[in-house]
Write a protein that holds these residues in place. Structure first.
Motif, short mmCIF file in Angstrom:
data_model
loop_
_atom_site.label_atom_id
_atom_site.label_comp_id
_atom_site.label_asym_id
_atom_site.label_seq_id
_atom_site.Cartn_x
_atom_site.Cartn_y
_atom_site.Cartn_z
N SER A 1 6.05 2.12 7.12
CA SER A 1 5.27 1.01 7.70
C SER A 1 3.87 0.96 7.10
O SER A 1 3.38 -0.14 6.77
CB SER A 1 5.17 1.19 9.22
OG SER A 1 6.44 1.18 9.81
N TYR A 2 3.25 2.13 6.90
CA TYR A 2 1.90 2.15 6.32
C TYR A 2 1.92 1.69 4.87
O TYR A 2 1.04 0.93 4.44
CB TYR A 2 1.32 3.56 6.43
CG TYR A 2 -0.09 3.67 5.88
CD1 TYR A 2 -1.16 3.11 6.57
CD2 TYR A 2 -0.34 4.30 4.67
CE1 TYR A 2 -2.45 3.19 6.07
CE2 TYR A 2 -1.63 4.38 4.16
CZ TYR A 2 -2.68 3.82 4.87
OH TYR A 2 -3.95 3.91 4.36
N ALA A 3 2.93 2.13 4.12
CA ALA A 3 3.04 1.70 2.72
C ALA A 3 3.26 0.19 2.62
O ALA A 3 2.65 -0.50 1.78
CB ALA A 3 4.19 2.45 2.03
N ALA A 4 4.11 -0.35 3.50
CA ALA A 4 4.34 -1.79 3.50
C ALA A 4 3.08 -2.54 3.90
O ALA A 4 2.77 -3.62 3.36
CB ALA A 4 5.48 -2.13 4.46
N TYR A 5 2.32 -1.97 4.83
CA TYR A 5 1.06 -2.60 5.25
C TYR A 5 0.08 -2.68 4.08
O TYR A 5 -0.54 -3.72 3.84
CB TYR A 5 0.47 -1.82 6.41
CG TYR A 5 -1.01 -2.09 6.64
CD1 TYR A 5 -1.45 -3.29 7.18
CD2 TYR A 5 -1.96 -1.13 6.29
CE1 TYR A 5 -2.79 -3.53 7.37
CE2 TYR A 5 -3.31 -1.37 6.49
CZ TYR A 5 -3.72 -2.57 7.02
OH TYR A 5 -5.06 -2.81 7.21
N ARG A 6 -0.07 -1.57 3.33
CA ARG A 6 -1.00 -1.57 2.19
C ARG A 6 -0.55 -2.55 1.12
O ARG A 6 -1.39 -3.19 0.45
CB ARG A 6 -1.11 -0.16 1.61
CG ARG A 6 -1.74 0.86 2.56
CD ARG A 6 -3.17 0.46 2.93
NE ARG A 6 -4.02 0.38 1.78
CZ ARG A 6 -4.74 1.40 1.30
NH1 ARG A 6 -4.72 2.56 1.95
NH2 ARG A 6 -5.51 1.25 0.25
N ALA B 1 -1.15 -6.25 2.66
CA ALA B 1 -2.48 -6.61 3.16
C ALA B 1 -3.19 -7.65 2.30
O ALA B 1 -3.80 -8.59 2.84
CB ALA B 1 -3.35 -5.35 3.29
N PRO B 2 -3.17 -7.56 0.95
CA PRO B 2 -3.88 -8.57 0.17
C PRO B 2 -3.35 -10.00 0.36
O PRO B 2 -4.12 -10.96 0.30
CB PRO B 2 -3.70 -8.10 -1.29
CG PRO B 2 -3.40 -6.64 -1.17
CD PRO B 2 -2.63 -6.49 0.08
N SER B 3 -2.05 -10.13 0.58
CA SER B 3 -1.47 -11.47 0.67
C SER B 3 -1.30 -11.97 2.10
O SER B 3 -1.35 -13.18 2.35
CB SER B 3 -0.11 -11.50 -0.04
OG SER B 3 0.77 -10.56 0.55
N ILE C 1 1.64 -6.05 11.45
CA ILE C 1 2.86 -6.37 12.20
C ILE C 1 4.06 -6.40 11.26
O ILE C 1 5.13 -5.84 11.56
CB ILE C 1 2.71 -7.71 12.93
CG1 ILE C 1 1.60 -7.60 13.98
CG2 ILE C 1 4.02 -8.12 13.59
CD1 ILE C 1 1.30 -8.88 14.69
N LEU C 2 3.89 -7.02 10.12
CA LEU C 2 5.00 -7.10 9.15
C LEU C 2 5.36 -5.71 8.63
O LEU C 2 6.54 -5.38 8.47
CB LEU C 2 4.61 -8.01 7.99
CG LEU C 2 4.44 -9.50 8.34
CD1 LEU C 2 3.93 -10.28 7.14
CD2 LEU C 2 5.76 -10.09 8.83
N GLY C 3 4.35 -4.87 8.39
CA GLY C 3 4.62 -3.52 7.92
C GLY C 3 5.39 -2.70 8.94
O GLY C 3 6.35 -1.99 8.60
N ALA C 4 4.97 -2.79 10.22
CA ALA C 4 5.68 -2.07 11.28
C ALA C 4 7.11 -2.58 11.42
O ALA C 4 8.05 -1.79 11.63
CB ALA C 4 4.94 -2.22 12.60
N THR C 5 7.30 -3.88 11.28
CA THR C 5 8.65 -4.46 11.37
C THR C 5 9.54 -3.91 10.26
O THR C 5 10.71 -3.55 10.51
CB THR C 5 8.57 -5.98 11.28
OG1 THR C 5 7.72 -6.47 12.32
CG2 THR C 5 9.95 -6.60 11.42
N ILE C 6 9.01 -3.82 9.06
CA ILE C 6 9.80 -3.30 7.93
C ILE C 6 10.19 -1.84 8.19
O ILE C 6 11.34 -1.43 7.96
CB ILE C 6 9.01 -3.44 6.62
CG1 ILE C 6 8.88 -4.92 6.24
CG2 ILE C 6 9.68 -2.66 5.49
CD1 ILE C 6 7.97 -5.18 5.07
#
Length: 590
Positions: free
Chosen positions: A250-255, A258-260, A267-272
């Motif tokens: 989730s943290y990797a997806a968040y990083r 984040a730019p886009s 929320i999207l990172g946690a969902t992934i």
């Protein structure tokens, strides 16, 4: 005597309503009959009231508008009630409560009071998905009470924790009573949900703390599950590794997002991360890879769907994506999908859910119609002014008002359920609270916590009746151990509820002492000293009589020649020079 009755019509009307209810007449009909009866009396006694009665026969023409207007039939807010009721009943019929109780019971089983912790945790989850007290109490009473009795739990502790955990559906969103309170207070359901979330979680924590203390003080009253009862085995470490892996993903997806995606990246990172660990758990179970323990597989597979449903309903409401009514509709669809995925969606389940939803919705609608009839007359005899003066004159100001109101609601909860309290009492209390400057969202959550005790009050608590209906009344043979199990008496159910009623009273005090638990719904207040005002630049204009700021160096445009026709781009023809005047002759004016 007639003048005394006419000038004190409001308290007489309120007292007669209480008598009607205590006799046992249905609430909706008591409200309507009381309102119509005193309307006729008020019209007759109006000349003797000295202006305190403002009733006339043409006022009855306002009733159809009250019924079909925005307060009853056209009320979009109350449309959320059938959606959330349908969602809760479908989930209860789908077996979600059974799966949750079995899995969480296995997770907490090795520790003392593990089954009680599981009941509290599952009660909070069911509250956040079903919002229906009856469904939660009956489901947990049918499933967990026999297991707790089988392994030696004290009957008072077992019955009390089941009844109290079921009533969490009263205060944890999407609670039906919060919808009604928001409507009666004229406030947003979304704000009411946001304000009630933290108090609901704190109350859940207080229940857990009570079980922890009891497991230390009286360890024999709640023993741990024996080894042979832990059918899923061990594997907590595997579950912790799975959770840690989901957090890392989730943290990797968040990083990465984040730019886009900006603020939506978390929320999207946690969902992934959650979807990935859910897919891995299902694949591990179906393909028998055995990368995770059976306990970890089962916990992930059972917990994630209801948590996803909670986010679908509450997350979209809190993020402003959906209204509560739209959130309820999505929740109803999500409940149908979850039941279909478990293979438990049938026409019979849908029929039962629709029938129960229709009964509850009709119950609420008829009470609301009766309340509109009652309030028409009560306001006509200046009853709202009488209640407002009565409450605002209590000693102690705002704190005295809150203490008096909470004592009143606590006592009335012995005889009335939360719908009746919300439709009868809250409209009378709200104007006085508003006049004292009390935030109505905070006031509504405080009343919601207080009304929760209406389910737990001996001898009329509905949660106690629900549990009594499913608890064993006679001795029976346990289907696994073959031992004879003694029944649960009504006295044990009542005494088991008393500590949790005390905890709910403590929660009322905490809500008054720490209002920020609710007031956070407003967000962070801006500091006026930190606001930077940016005024856009404008061309400098000099006031009349004041030279320009640049010292007059700015070149000025030549004045237009108004003696000639306008020029639209053509090259003007050469103008012949005027002859010089002859100054030796007098001027000619011809």
């Amino acid at each position: 005597m007639i003048e005394f009755i006419a000038q004190n019509m409001a308290p007489i009307m309120f007292a007669s309503l209480v008598i009607f209810l205590l006799i046992g007449y249905p609430v909706a009909f008591s409200l309507a009959a009381n309102g119509l009866l005193f309307f006729f009396i008020g019209v007759v006694l109006s000349p003797y009231s000295g202006g305190s009665i403002n009733l006339a026969w043409p006022l009855l023409h306002a009733l159809p508008d009250n019924f079909y207007g925005s307060r009853v039939m056209s009320n979009d807010t109350l449309l959320a009630i059938p959606f959330f009721t349908f969602m809760g009943i479908v989930l209860e019929r789908s077996g979600m409560a059974e799966d949750l109780l079995d899995t969480i019971g296995q997770l907490f089983g090795p520790i003392r009071g593990g089954l009680a912790y599981a009941v509290i945790f599952v009660g909070a989850l069911l509250a956040a998905t079903t919002g229906v007290v009856a469904a939660s109490v009956i489901a947990m009473g049918l499933i967990s009470l026999p297991i707790m009795l089988r392994y030696g739990y004290d009957r008072r502790v077992a019955s009390g924790v089941i009844a109290a955990s079921g009533t969490l559906a009263q205060i944890i969103p999407p609670s039906l009573v919060l919808i009604v309170l928001a409507d009666q207070l004229g406030r947003s359901v979304g704000d009411m949900y946001a304000g009630a979330l933290i108090p609901g979680l704190v109350l859940t924590g207080l229940y857990t703390m009570y079980i922890l203390i009891m497991s230390i003080v009286r360890p024999k009253s709640m023993p741990a599950l024996p080894l042979e009862a832990r059918t899923l085995g061990h594997g907590v470490l595997s579950l912790l590794f799975a959770v840690l892996a989901a957090v890392v993903v989730s943290y990797a997806a968040y990083r990465y997002l984040a730019p886009s995606q900006g603020q939506n990246a978390d929320i999207l990172g946690a969902t992934i991360g959650v979807i990935l660990i859910y897919v891995v758990a299902i694949a591990d179970q179906r393909l028998k890879i055995n990368m995770m323990s059976r306990l970890a597989q089962q916990v992930i597979i059972v917990l994630i769907p209801p948590l996803a449903l909670i986010f679908l309903v509450l997350g979209t409401i809190f993020l402003g994506i959906a209204t509560p009514t739209e959130g309820g509709a999505m929740g109803a669809v999500g409940a149908l999908i979850m039941a279909a995925m478990k293979g438990r969606l049938s026409l019979d389940v849908i029929k039962q859910a629709l029938a129960s939803t229709t009964r509850l919705s009709s119950f609420v609608l008829f009470i609301l119609i009766g309340a509109r009839v009652f309030s028409l007359t009560f306001y006509g005899v200046n009853g709202h002014i009488w209640v407002e003066h009565l409450l605002t004159s209590l000693p102690g100001g705002e704190i005295g008002f809150l203490i008096g109101v909470n004592i009143l609601v606590f006592l009335l909860a012995f005889f009335l359920d939360f719908f009746e309290l919300a439709f009868i009492i809250v409209p009378l209390l709200a104007p006085a609270a508003d006049k004292l400057g009390i935030d109505l969202i905070w006031f509504g959550v405080l009343l919601g916590v207080n009304m929760q005790t209406s389910f737990m009050h001996p001898p009329f608590g509905f949660a106690l009746f629900y549990l009594r209906s499913v608890a064993a009344r006679v001795p029976y043979l346990d289907r696994l151990t073959g031992k004879k199990i003694a029944p649960v008496t009504t006295g044990q159910i009542y005494w088991g509820a008393v500590p949790f009623v005390c905890i709910q009273v403590i929660m009322i005090g905490l809500t008054i002492a720490f209002p920020q638990m609710v007031m956070h719904y407003k967000g962070t207040a801006a500091d006026p000293g930190t606001i930077d005002y940016q005024v856009p630049e404008t061309p400098s204009l000099s006031p009349l009589g004041v030279p320009p700021a640049d010292g007059g160096t700015t070149p000025t445009a030549p004045a237009p020649d108004l003696s000639q026709p306008p020029n639209f781009g053509e090259t003007p023809a050469a103008k012949p020079a005027a002859p010089a005047p002859d100054l030796s002759q007098p001027p000619s004016f011809n």
